[in-house]
Design a protein around this motif. Structure first.
Motif, PDB file in Angstrom:
ATOM      1  N   LEU A   1       0.434  -1.000  -0.224  1.00  6.00           N
ATOM      2  CA  LEU A   1       0.280  -0.312   0.193  1.00  6.00           C
ATOM      3  C   LEU A   1       1.088   1.334  -0.183  1.00  6.00           C
ATOM      4  O   LEU A   1       0.252   1.856  -0.880  1.00  6.00           O
ATOM      5  CB  LEU A   1      -1.138  -0.093   1.151  1.00  6.00           C
ATOM      6  N   ALA A   2       2.102   1.099   1.095  1.00 11.53           N
ATOM      7  CA  ALA A   2       2.980   2.171   0.933  1.00 11.53           C
ATOM      8  C   ALA A   2       3.612   2.679  -0.433  1.00 11.53           C
ATOM      9  O   ALA A   2       4.000   4.110  -0.999  1.00 11.53           O
ATOM     10  CB  ALA A   2       4.234   2.320   1.590  1.00 11.53           C
ATOM     11  N   TYR A   3       3.948   1.324  -1.807  1.00 13.58           N
ATOM     12  CA  TYR A   3       4.372   2.158  -2.314  1.00 13.58           C
ATOM     13  C   TYR A   3       3.589   2.138  -3.401  1.00 13.58           C
ATOM     14  O   TYR A   3       3.379   3.442  -4.377  1.00 13.58           O
ATOM     15  CB  TYR A   3       4.861   0.525  -2.885  1.00 13.58           C
ATOM     16  N   ILE A   4       2.197   1.532  -3.225  1.00 12.26           N
ATOM     17  CA  ILE A   4       1.004   2.156  -4.270  1.00 12.26           C
ATOM     18  C   ILE A   4       0.946   3.785  -4.050  1.00 12.26           C
ATOM     19  O   ILE A   4       0.959   4.014  -4.859  1.00 12.26           O
ATOM     20  CB  ILE A   4      -0.652   1.212  -4.400  1.00 12.26           C
ATOM     21  N   GLY A   5       0.316   3.723  -3.105  1.00 10.11           N
ATOM     22  CA  GLY A   5       0.465   5.619  -2.298  1.00 10.11           C
ATOM     23  C   GLY A   5       1.500   6.536  -2.671  1.00 10.11           C
ATOM     24  O   GLY A   5       1.276   7.537  -3.588  1.00 10.11           O
ATOM     25  N   PHE A   6       2.495   6.062  -3.182  1.00 10.20           N
ATOM     26  CA  PHE A   6       3.874   6.189  -3.487  1.00 10.20           C
ATOM     27  C   PHE A   6       3.764   6.942  -4.828  1.00 10.20           C
ATOM     28  O   PHE A   6       3.572   7.810  -5.982  1.00 10.20           O
ATOM     29  CB  PHE A   6       5.338   6.068  -3.287  1.00 10.20           C
ATOM     30  N   ARG A   7       3.954   5.598  -5.624  1.00  9.89           N
ATOM     31  CA  ARG A   7       3.070   5.466  -7.088  1.00  9.89           C
ATOM     32  C   ARG A   7       2.325   6.663  -8.057  1.00  9.89           C
ATOM     33  O   ARG A   7       2.203   7.120  -9.113  1.00  9.89           O
ATOM     34  CB  ARG A   7       3.190   3.771  -7.845  1.00  9.89           C
ATOM     35  N   TYR A   8       1.074   6.552  -7.139  1.00  9.91           N
ATOM     36  CA  TYR A   8       0.260   6.908  -7.666  1.00  9.91           C
ATOM     37  C   TYR A   8      -0.066   7.988  -6.683  1.00  9.91           C
ATOM     38  O   TYR A   8      -1.314   8.966  -6.973  1.00  9.91           O
ATOM     39  CB  TYR A   8      -1.000   6.030  -7.854  1.00  9.91           C
ATOM     40  N   ASP A   9       0.978   8.453  -5.808  1.00 12.50           N
ATOM     41  CA  ASP A   9      -0.005   9.847  -5.056  1.00 12.50           C
ATOM     42  C   ASP A   9      -1.032   9.816  -4.376  1.00 12.50           C
ATOM     43  O   ASP A   9      -1.810  11.193  -4.689  1.00 12.50           O
ATOM     44  CB  ASP A   9       0.701  10.864  -6.455  1.00 12.50           C
ATOM     45  N   SER A  10      -1.477   8.897  -3.705  1.00 14.15           N
ATOM     46  CA  SER A  10      -2.481   9.275  -3.299  1.00 14.15           C
ATOM     47  C   SER A  10      -2.666   9.098  -1.378  1.00 14.15           C
ATOM     48  O   SER A  10      -1.874   7.515  -1.215  1.00 14.15           O
ATOM     49  CB  SER A  10      -3.768   7.707  -3.277  1.00 14.15           C
ATOM     50  N   ARG A  11      -2.661  10.126  -1.143  1.00 19.22           N
ATOM     51  CA  ARG A  11      -2.537  10.103   0.612  1.00 19.22           C
ATOM     52  C   ARG A  11      -3.756   9.469   0.615  1.00 19.22           C
ATOM     53  O   ARG A  11      -3.163   8.725   2.273  1.00 19.22           O
ATOM     54  CB  ARG A  11      -3.190  11.394   0.543  1.00 19.22           C
ATOM     55  N   ASN A  12      -4.791   9.114   0.841  1.00 17.80           N
ATOM     56  CA  ASN A  12      -5.504   7.882   1.059  1.00 17.80           C
ATOM     57  C   ASN A  12      -5.021   6.418   1.846  1.00 17.80           C
ATOM     58  O   ASN A  12      -4.859   6.173   2.712  1.00 17.80           O
ATOM     59  CB  ASN A  12      -6.936   7.780   1.142  1.00 17.80           C
ATOM     60  N   THR A  13      -4.205   6.258   0.346  1.00 17.59           N
ATOM     61  CA  THR A  13      -3.467   5.238   0.476  1.00 17.59           C
ATOM     62  C   THR A  13      -2.261   5.029   1.401  1.00 17.59           C
ATOM     63  O   THR A  13      -2.242   4.052   2.255  1.00 17.59           O
ATOM     64  CB  THR A  13      -2.760   4.788  -1.364  1.00 17.59           C
ATOM     65  N   ARG A  14      -1.495   6.277   1.374  1.00 12.42           N
ATOM     66  CA  ARG A  14      -0.660   6.044   2.266  1.00 12.42           C
ATOM     67  C   ARG A  14      -1.110   6.029   3.367  1.00 12.42           C
ATOM     68  O   ARG A  14      -0.332   5.205   4.691  1.00 12.42           O
ATOM     69  CB  ARG A  14       0.215   7.455   2.270  1.00 12.42           C
ATOM     70  N   TRP A  15      -2.346   6.522   4.265  1.00  9.62           N
ATOM     71  CA  TRP A  15      -2.536   6.367   5.447  1.00  9.62           C
ATOM     72  C   TRP A  15      -3.108   4.908   5.750  1.00  9.62           C
ATOM     73  O   TRP A  15      -3.063   4.671   7.146  1.00  9.62           O
ATOM     74  CB  TRP A  15      -3.462   7.510   5.771  1.00  9.62           C
ATOM     75  N   ALA A  16      -3.852   4.688   4.822  1.00  2.98           N
ATOM     76  CA  ALA A  16      -3.973   3.367   5.174  1.00  2.98           C
ATOM     77  C   ALA A  16      -2.950   2.764   5.246  1.00  2.98           C
ATOM     78  O   ALA A  16      -3.082   1.803   6.320  1.00  2.98           O
ATOM     79  CB  ALA A  16      -5.213   2.157   3.583  1.00  2.98           C
ATOM     80  N   ALA A  17      -1.562   2.752   4.644  1.00  2.00           N
ATOM     81  CA  ALA A  17      -0.717   1.860   4.633  1.00  2.00           C
ATOM     82  C   ALA A  17      -0.292   2.170   6.370  1.00  2.00           C
ATOM     83  O   ALA A  17       0.480   0.962   7.033  1.00  2.00           O
ATOM     84  CB  ALA A  17       0.763   1.672   3.964  1.00  2.00           C
ATOM     85  N   ILE A  18      -0.069   3.091   6.577  1.00  2.00           N
ATOM     86  CA  ILE A  18       0.304   3.452   8.644  1.00  2.00           C
ATOM     87  C   ILE A  18      -0.225   2.707   9.249  1.00  2.00           C
ATOM     88  O   ILE A  18      -0.540   2.498  10.043  1.00  2.00           O
ATOM     89  CB  ILE A  18       0.157   5.282   8.402  1.00  2.00           C
TER      90      ILE A  18
END
Length: 318
Positions: A103-120
């Motif tokens: 999820l952290a990679y996907i959030g970085f790859r697609y610049d998705s803040r919600n996905t980054r927070w889900a990873a955290i």
């Protein structure tokens, strides 16, 4: 979404993750008692299903690259889970760790803040499980079967620590620049990963000497001394490692962590080791950190300008 070629919204993507996790968890609970020996195969089958979904999405709905990556990430998670499940390792922690890193990679790859927070959030759950579920090993295992650094605790901790480091890297390398929340989250994950590493090494040393005691290879009187001494040495060596990496990478927070760990170790030496250890172990407990601190001070002098910045011409004259 695939049939109608409609771009998946963030809630739908989150639902895809929840659907996979809840279905697999419920199936595992229902099947484990009778079919525990085959659940690794079941996990592989789940991975295959998501590979098929990813292929179908790419074939029919190529515009939704994010959905394809979600399915591939889930497929990688279930394929990774197959190994610890079949080997009876701490598969829940491993699965969450892999999912958090993806999820952290996907959030970085697609610049998705919600996905980054889900990873955290997922990695916070990983931290909770590692500290309160995966840390203690069964007493019988420690007595009879314990192998230093080759056991299910190390297995789950390595995955958890690696996932946090991967997530910290991606959070600290956002495309639009690192903002304060992302920087704080990356730093917190880095601290958590190092804290877990210290806890793991300390627990391994503690249980190793417990195992030696149960195998009658050391006496009961030596057990406590060996455990306390090993902690002082491990903490000092790890603090040195942090100092070296902090200087090498020019990263101040890592150096601050090292100094804090040095301080805790010195307090332990004076408060615990000085009062509880016998003379021989007390000498080692003082000498080993002392030698390492001398080496660290020499490193500090050599790389002083890197650590605190170059001096002005006036300061050099003075």
């Amino acid at each position: 979404n695939i049939v109608n070629r409609r771009i998946a919204s963030p809630p739908e993507l989150i639902l895809a993750f929840l659907n996979a996790g809840i279905y697999f968890g419920a199936s595992y609970f229902l099947l484990e008692k009778k079919y525990g020996d085959y659940l690794g195969l079941f996990s592989l089958a789940m991975g295959g299903a998501y590979v098929a979904l990813a292929y179908l999405t790419n074939l029919r709905h190529r515009d939704d690259r994010f959905l394809t990556w979600i399915f591939l990430g889930l497929a990688a998670t279930f394929v990774t889970l197959a190994v610890p499940i079949q080997l009876k390792q701490n598969w829940i922690t491993v699965g969450w760790a892999v999912e958090g890193a993806i999820l952290a990679y996907i959030g970085f790859r697609y610049d998705s803040r919600n996905t980054r927070w889900a990873a955290i959030v997922i990695l916070a759950l990983v931290l909770f499980r590692l500290l309160f579920f995966d840390l203690p090993l069964p007493r019988r295992f420690v007595r009879e079967e314990f192998v230093l650094l080759f056991n299910k605790r190390v297995f789950s901790y390595v995955f958890g620590i690696a996932a946090m480091l991967v997530a910290a890297y991606f959070l600290a390398n956002k495309r639009e620049g690192v903002h304060a929340p992302a920087k704080f989250a990356a730093g917190s994950l880095l601290i958590a990963a190092n804290l877990l590493a210290i806890i793991l090494l300390s627990a391994e040393a503690h249980d190793y000497f417990e195992h030696l005691r149960y195998q009658d290879r050391i006496s009961l009187s030596v057990l406590a001394y060996a455990q306390q001494l090993s902690l002082s040495i491990i903490w000092t060596i790890y603090a040195t490692f942090l100092i070296v990496v902090g200087i090498w990478k020019g990263y101040k927070p890592m150096r601050y962590m090292a100094l804090l760990l040095f301080a805790i170790t010195i307090l332990k030496v004076f408060i615990v080791d000085l009062s509880e250890l016998e003379r021989f172990y007390r000498v080692i407990s003082f000498v080993a950190p002392g030698i390492i601190l001398i080496v660290v001070s020499l490193l500090y002098r050599k790389y002083k300008e890197i650590l605190i910045g170059p001096r002005s011409a006036e300061e050099k004259t003075q």
